[in-house]
Scaffold this motif. Structure first.
Motif, PDB file in Angstrom:
ATOM      1  N   VAL A  52      44.472  30.825 -16.901  1.00  0.00           N
ATOM      2  CA  VAL A  52      45.236  31.778 -17.688  1.00  0.00           C
ATOM      3  C   VAL A  52      45.033  33.153 -17.056  1.00  0.00           C
ATOM      4  CG1 VAL A  52      45.572  32.836 -19.953  1.00  0.00           C
ATOM      5  CG2 VAL A  52      44.946  30.398 -19.786  1.00  0.00           C
ATOM      6  N   TRP A  53      46.107  33.699 -16.551  1.00  0.00           N
ATOM      7  CA  TRP A  53      46.111  35.012 -15.899  1.00  0.00           C
ATOM      8  C   TRP A  53      46.772  36.034 -16.819  1.00  0.00           C
ATOM      9  CZ3 TRP A  53      44.218  35.670 -10.899  1.00  0.00           C
ATOM     10  CH2 TRP A  53      44.034  34.514 -10.130  1.00  0.00           C
ATOM     11  N   ARG A  54      46.191  37.211 -16.923  1.00  0.00           N
ATOM     12  CA  ARG A  54      46.796  38.343 -17.642  1.00  0.00           C
ATOM     13  C   ARG A  54      47.128  39.393 -16.586  1.00  0.00           C
ATOM     14  NH1 ARG A  54      47.164  36.189 -22.874  1.00  0.00           N
ATOM     15  NH2 ARG A  54      45.199  35.172 -23.329  1.00  0.00           N
ATOM     16  N   LEU A  55      48.313  39.975 -16.688  1.00  0.00           N
ATOM     17  CA  LEU A  55      48.751  40.942 -15.690  1.00  0.00           C
ATOM     18  C   LEU A  55      49.166  42.264 -16.320  1.00  0.00           C
ATOM     19  CD1 LEU A  55      50.000  37.904 -14.706  1.00  0.00           C
ATOM     20  CD2 LEU A  55      50.213  39.311 -12.664  1.00  0.00           C
ATOM     21  N   SER A  56      49.012  43.304 -15.534  1.00  0.00           N
ATOM     22  CA  SER A  56      49.485  44.635 -15.912  1.00  0.00           C
ATOM     23  C   SER A  56      49.868  45.360 -14.631  1.00  0.00           C
ATOM     24  CB  SER A  56      48.391  45.405 -16.660  1.00  0.00           C
ATOM     25  OG  SER A  56      48.845  46.698 -16.996  1.00  0.00           O
ATOM     26  N   GLY A  57      51.042  45.927 -14.609  1.00  0.00           N
ATOM     27  CA  GLY A  57      51.479  46.654 -13.433  1.00  0.00           C
ATOM     28  C   GLY A  57      51.555  45.797 -12.184  1.00  0.00           C
ATOM     29  N   GLY A  58      51.832  44.505 -12.339  1.00  0.00           N
ATOM     30  CA  GLY A  58      51.971  43.608 -11.209  1.00  0.00           C
ATOM     31  C   GLY A  58      50.663  43.103 -10.622  1.00  0.00           C
ATOM     32  N   LYS A  59      49.546  43.447 -11.247  1.00  0.00           N
ATOM     33  CA  LYS A  59      48.232  43.008 -10.763  1.00  0.00           C
ATOM     34  C   LYS A  59      47.539  42.171 -11.835  1.00  0.00           C
ATOM     35  CE  LYS A  59      47.983  45.513  -6.907  1.00  0.00           C
ATOM     36  NZ  LYS A  59      47.766  44.972  -5.582  1.00  0.00           N
ATOM     37  N   ALA A  60      46.730  41.220 -11.386  1.00  0.00           N
ATOM     38  CA  ALA A  60      45.941  40.413 -12.313  1.00  0.00           C
ATOM     39  C   ALA A  60      44.795  41.252 -12.857  1.00  0.00           C
ATOM     40  CB  ALA A  60      45.402  39.182 -11.603  1.00  0.00           C
ATOM     41  N   VAL A  61      44.720  41.371 -14.171  1.00  0.00           N
ATOM     42  CA  VAL A  61      43.658  42.159 -14.814  1.00  0.00           C
ATOM     43  C   VAL A  61      42.622  41.279 -15.502  1.00  0.00           C
ATOM     44  CG1 VAL A  61      45.091  44.216 -15.099  1.00  0.00           C
ATOM     45  CG2 VAL A  61      45.004  42.520 -16.940  1.00  0.00           C
ATOM     46  N   ALA A  62      42.974  40.008 -15.745  1.00  0.00           N
ATOM     47  CA  ALA A  62      42.034  39.082 -16.380  1.00  0.00           C
ATOM     48  C   ALA A  62      42.374  37.664 -15.957  1.00  0.00           C
ATOM     49  CB  ALA A  62      42.083  39.207 -17.905  1.00  0.00           C
ATOM     50  N   PHE A  63      41.333  36.834 -15.892  1.00  0.00           N
ATOM     51  CA  PHE A  63      41.473  35.436 -15.501  1.00  0.00           C
ATOM     52  C   PHE A  63      40.517  34.615 -16.339  1.00  0.00           C
ATOM     53  CE2 PHE A  63      39.698  31.854 -13.148  1.00  0.00           C
ATOM     54  CZ  PHE A  63      40.799  31.225 -12.626  1.00  0.00           C
ATOM     55  N   GLN A  64      41.011  33.496 -16.872  1.00  0.00           N
ATOM     56  CA  GLN A  64      40.171  32.544 -17.588  1.00  0.00           C
ATOM     57  C   GLN A  64      40.468  31.157 -17.039  1.00  0.00           C
ATOM     58  OE1 GLN A  64      37.633  32.786 -20.186  1.00  0.00           O
ATOM     59  NE2 GLN A  64      37.425  30.736 -19.310  1.00  0.00           N
ATOM     60  N   GLN A  65      39.417  30.501 -16.573  1.00  0.00           N
ATOM     61  CA  GLN A  65      39.531  29.149 -16.051  1.00  0.00           C
ATOM     62  C   GLN A  65      39.186  28.152 -17.151  1.00  0.00           C
ATOM     63  OE1 GLN A  65      36.072  27.587 -14.297  1.00  0.00           O
ATOM     64  NE2 GLN A  65      37.145  26.712 -12.545  1.00  0.00           N
ATOM     65  N   TYR A  66      39.921  27.048 -17.166  1.00  0.00           N
ATOM     66  CA  TYR A  66      39.589  25.877 -17.971  1.00  0.00           C
ATOM     67  C   TYR A  66      39.607  24.701 -17.003  1.00  0.00           C
ATOM     68  CZ  TYR A  66      40.665  28.968 -21.834  1.00  0.00           C
ATOM     69  OH  TYR A  66      40.668  30.025 -22.698  1.00  0.00           O
ATOM     70  N   ALA A  67      38.587  23.862 -17.040  1.00  0.00           N
ATOM     71  CA  ALA A  67      38.510  22.764 -16.074  1.00  0.00           C
ATOM     72  C   ALA A  67      37.711  21.608 -16.655  1.00  0.00           C
ATOM     73  CB  ALA A  67      37.859  23.247 -14.779  1.00  0.00           C
ATOM     74  N   ASN A  68      37.910  20.448 -16.068  1.00  0.00           N
ATOM     75  CA  ASN A  68      37.149  19.256 -16.427  1.00  0.00           C
ATOM     76  C   ASN A  68      35.757  19.404 -15.796  1.00  0.00           C
ATOM     77  OD1 ASN A  68      35.977  16.725 -16.601  1.00  0.00           O
ATOM     78  ND2 ASN A  68      37.892  15.629 -16.241  1.00  0.00           N
ATOM     79  N   THR A  69      34.867  20.034 -16.515  1.00  0.00           N
ATOM     80  CA  THR A  69      33.546  20.340 -15.977  1.00  0.00           C
ATOM     81  C   THR A  69      32.708  19.089 -15.726  1.00  0.00           C
ATOM     82  OG1 THR A  69      32.698  20.729 -18.216  1.00  0.00           O
ATOM     83  CG2 THR A  69      33.472  22.650 -16.974  1.00  0.00           C
ATOM     84  N   LEU A  70      32.905  18.034 -16.500  1.00  0.00           N
ATOM     85  CA  LEU A  70      32.160  16.791 -16.281  1.00  0.00           C
ATOM     86  C   LEU A  70      32.540  16.184 -14.929  1.00  0.00           C
ATOM     87  CD1 LEU A  70      30.168  14.625 -17.160  1.00  0.00           C
ATOM     88  CD2 LEU A  70      32.066  13.522 -18.420  1.00  0.00           C
ATOM     89  N   HIS A  71      33.809  16.215 -14.612  1.00  0.00           N
ATOM     90  CA  HIS A  71      34.269  15.674 -13.334  1.00  0.00           C
ATOM     91  C   HIS A  71      33.619  16.434 -12.159  1.00  0.00           C
ATOM     92  CE1 HIS A  71      36.957  13.359 -10.782  1.00  0.00           C
ATOM     93  NE2 HIS A  71      37.172  14.467 -10.101  1.00  0.00           N
ATOM     94  N   VAL A  72      33.556  17.762 -12.260  1.00  0.00           N
ATOM     95  CA  VAL A  72      32.941  18.573 -11.218  1.00  0.00           C
ATOM     96  C   VAL A  72      31.439  18.262 -11.136  1.00  0.00           C
ATOM     97  CG1 VAL A  72      32.393  20.933 -10.480  1.00  0.00           C
ATOM     98  CG2 VAL A  72      34.650  20.400 -11.379  1.00  0.00           C
ATOM     99  N   ALA A  73      30.785  18.163 -12.289  1.00  0.00           N
ATOM    100  CA  ALA A  73      29.355  17.865 -12.302  1.00  0.00           C
ATOM    101  C   ALA A  73      29.063  16.520 -11.649  1.00  0.00           C
ATOM    102  CB  ALA A  73      28.822  17.888 -13.733  1.00  0.00           C
ATOM    103  N   LYS A  74      29.911  15.536 -11.876  1.00  0.00           N
ATOM    104  CA  LYS A  74      29.737  14.225 -11.245  1.00  0.00           C
ATOM    105  C   LYS A  74      29.898  14.326  -9.730  1.00  0.00           C
ATOM    106  CE  LYS A  74      30.996  11.288 -15.150  1.00  0.00           C
ATOM    107  NZ  LYS A  74      31.998  10.339 -15.690  1.00  0.00           N
ATOM    108  N   ALA A  75      30.890  15.060  -9.278  1.00  0.00           N
ATOM    109  CA  ALA A  75      31.086  15.225  -7.829  1.00  0.00           C
ATOM    110  C   ALA A  75      29.894  15.937  -7.194  1.00  0.00           C
ATOM    111  CB  ALA A  75      32.361  16.006  -7.558  1.00  0.00           C
ATOM    112  N   MET A  76      29.275  16.856  -7.951  1.00  0.00           N
ATOM    113  CA  MET A  76      28.132  17.596  -7.443  1.00  0.00           C
ATOM    114  C   MET A  76      26.808  16.849  -7.600  1.00  0.00           C
ATOM    115  SD  MET A  76      29.205  21.409  -8.794  1.00  0.00           S
ATOM    116  CE  MET A  76      28.159  22.398  -7.738  1.00  0.00           C
ATOM    117  N   GLY A  77      26.857  15.669  -8.237  1.00  0.00           N
ATOM    118  CA  GLY A  77      25.646  14.879  -8.448  1.00  0.00           C
ATOM    119  C   GLY A  77      24.771  15.412  -9.543  1.00  0.00           C
ATOM    120  N   LYS A  78      25.364  16.133 -10.490  1.00  0.00           N
ATOM    121  CA  LYS A  78      24.603  16.740 -11.596  1.00  0.00           C
ATOM    122  C   LYS A  78      24.840  16.022 -12.914  1.00  0.00           C
ATOM    123  CE  LYS A  78      24.449  21.207  -9.358  1.00  0.00           C
ATOM    124  NZ  LYS A  78      24.574  22.645  -9.495  1.00  0.00           N
ATOM    125  N   ALA A  79      25.576  14.936 -12.878  1.00  0.00           N
ATOM    126  CA  ALA A  79      25.818  14.169 -14.119  1.00  0.00           C
ATOM    127  C   ALA A  79      25.960  12.694 -13.777  1.00  0.00           C
ATOM    128  CB  ALA A  79      27.077  14.658 -14.805  1.00  0.00           C
TER     129      ALA A  79
END
Length: 134
Positions: A107-134
């Motif tokens: 989710v990107w928020r913009l003002s004046g054509g520039k990104a002013v905020a960013f929020q990531q949402y992701a399948n964190t369990l999938h990443v943890a498994k790939a990293m060997g942490k789950a």
């Protein structure tokens, strides 16, 4: 203006895909507030404030820890001053040799054509498994 916002975010992803760090960071406001998803491995620095903090705390880690790290955008949704990106992360974690195809939303928020905020949402369990942490 809203379509301009979609184009601005598309330009950031296009620059990232070809390793154009200046193009990626140039699409961000100098005071961007960037948040990784709760429980994501790189959320330990939340919030990252400013393009340099994002480059060092997020991008450098993605590039350093993953072979072929990529962001595949399936769809960009226009919500005016907000643009939502849906897609997947790719790459293989260097330490484990395990690949990922992790579902994500940005989710990107913009003002004046520039990104002013960013929020990531992701399948964190999938990443943890790939990293060997789950």
């Amino acid at each position: 203006m809203a379509q301009d916002n979609v184009a601005a975010i598309r330009a950031i992803y296009d620059a990232f895909a070809v390793g154009d760090v200046g193009g990626v960071l140039g699409g961000m406001s100098p005071d961007i507030v960037w948040n990784e998803a709760d429980d994501f491995p790189y959320a330990d620095g939340n919030p990252y404030v400013g393009p340099q903090a994002v480059a060092e705390g997020v991008f450098a880690r993605c590039i350093g820890e993953w072979d072929g790290f990529s962001v595949e955008i399936d769809e960009l949704l226009d919500a005016g001053d907000t643009v939502i990106a849906l897609g997947h992360y790719g790459g293989t974690f260097k330490t484990t040799g395990r690949p990922q195809r992790t579902q994500m939303a940005h989710v990107w928020r913009l003002s004046g054509g520039k990104a002013v905020a960013f929020q990531q949402y992701a399948n964190t369990l999938h990443v943890a498994k790939a990293m060997g942490k789950a």
